[in-house]
Design an enzyme around this catalytic site. Structure first.
Site, PDB file in Angstrom:
ATOM      1  N   HIS A   1       0.816  -1.215   0.000  1.00 26.75           N
ATOM      2  CA  HIS A   1       0.000   0.000   0.000  1.00 26.75           C
ATOM      3  C   HIS A   1       0.849   1.264   0.000  1.00 26.75           C
ATOM      4  O   HIS A   1       0.372   2.332   0.369  1.00 26.75           O
ATOM      5  CB  HIS A   1      -0.969  -0.016   1.199  1.00 26.75           C
ATOM      6  CG  HIS A   1      -1.993  -1.114   1.110  1.00 26.75           C
ATOM      7  ND1 HIS A   1      -2.425  -1.842   2.197  1.00 26.75           N
ATOM      8  CD2 HIS A   1      -2.653  -1.619   0.040  1.00 26.75           C
ATOM      9  CE1 HIS A   1      -3.306  -2.749   1.798  1.00 26.75           C
ATOM     10  NE2 HIS A   1      -3.469  -2.629   0.499  1.00 26.75           N
TER      11      HIS A   1
ATOM     12  N   CYS B   1       3.322  20.445  -5.917  1.00 25.28           N
ATOM     13  CA  CYS B   1       4.598  19.868  -6.360  1.00 25.28           C
ATOM     14  C   CYS B   1       5.574  20.988  -6.694  1.00 25.28           C
ATOM     15  O   CYS B   1       5.208  21.943  -7.388  1.00 25.28           O
ATOM     16  CB  CYS B   1       4.356  18.999  -7.590  1.00 25.28           C
ATOM     17  SG  CYS B   1       5.854  18.389  -8.376  1.00 25.28           S
TER      18      CYS B   1
END
Ligand code: ZN
Length: 259
Positions: free
Chosen positions: A110, A143
């Site tokens: 995960h 970002c």
């Protein structure tokens, strides 16, 4: 060399103070509002969801958590001559690595909460750095390469598991001589099916979990005791058994080698 595959779930980290979020009884399954924070479509569509997600990450207890005796026992087994250990984990807390398991031997089905990834350009950077930006006032830090939406490098609801990681996990399940499922209810697929695949390919399947699992019937051994004491004891016994078997093999090989 004995290849030991360990599939770990939330139960191995509860002694470290990390609650079960994702499991069948986990917080995210019980609280739809909390689940939205980790559901890809909501996260991408709604800046308010992202701001709440970043606050949740900032306040997470994961950053203060320490590996416990079970994590340490696994890393210690890997350091024993004659053993190769591979960890397949459903956890995103990075505690196996903090306990001393080399990162290349840990498959994170995960993903990891300790990194962030850009949803547009896929650049990766550290969670620590992103949280420092949140702390400094950026409520939804973009970002720094392309301005895209950042998320933790975990698999959110609505995202598929990384097929490369899953393929590696499958290969390990098939190749392992011992497969230990620890702290996982074995109810969430495809992770759960690794236990059955391992047993079908001849591994000794051992289940260490507080509650019954659908794979208990295929297991050679089922352990219900608390993981923090039961797993270290189990791995110690495995070492002793393997050393005995090795000594017996040497003894029986001795006379033949003289013929
Ligand atoms: Zn980017």
């Amino acid at each position: 060399m004995t290849l030991v595959a360990i599939l770990s779930g939330a139960g191995i980290s509860t002694d470290s103070g990390i609650p079960d979020y994702r499991g069948p009884q986990g917080l995210w399954r019980r609280d739809p509002e909390a689940a939205k924070l980790v559901t890809y479509d909501y996260y991408m569509a709604d800046p308010e969801i992202r701001r709440r997600s970043w606050r949740m990450r900032r306040d997470s207890t994961t950053w203060r958590a320490e590996p416990n005796a079970a994590h340490r026992a696994i890393a210690e087994l890997d350091r024993q001559p004659g053993f190769a250990v591979r960890v397949i984990t459903q956890n995103v807390d990075g505690l196996h690595q903090l306990a001393g398991m080399p990162g290349r031997k840990v498959l994170e089905l995960h993903g990891t909460a300790r990194s962030v990834t850009c949803t547009r350009c896929h650049a990766r950077s550290s969670m620590e750095e992103a949280l420092a930006r949140v702390e400094a006032g950026e409520e939804d830090p973009p970002c720094q390469v392309c301005g895209g939406i950042l998320k933790s490098a975990t698999v959110m609801f609505g995202q598929r598991l990384d097929p490369v990681v899953l393929g590696q996990a499958l290969a390990i399940a098939k190749a392992g001589e011992v497969f230990i499922a620890v702290g996982t209810s074995l109810q969430v697929h495809p992770a759960a099916s690794l236990a059955g695949i391992a047993a079908e390919h001849g591994a000794r399947l051992i289940v260490v979990n507080a509650e019954p699992t659908p794979y208990d019937g295929q297991a050679e051994e089922v352990v219900r005791e608390p993981i923090g004491t039961a797993l270290p004891a189990l791995l110690k016994r495995l070492r002793a058994e393997t050393a005995e078997a090795g000594a017996a093999n040497e003894a029986s090989a001795g006379p033949r080698s003289e013929q």
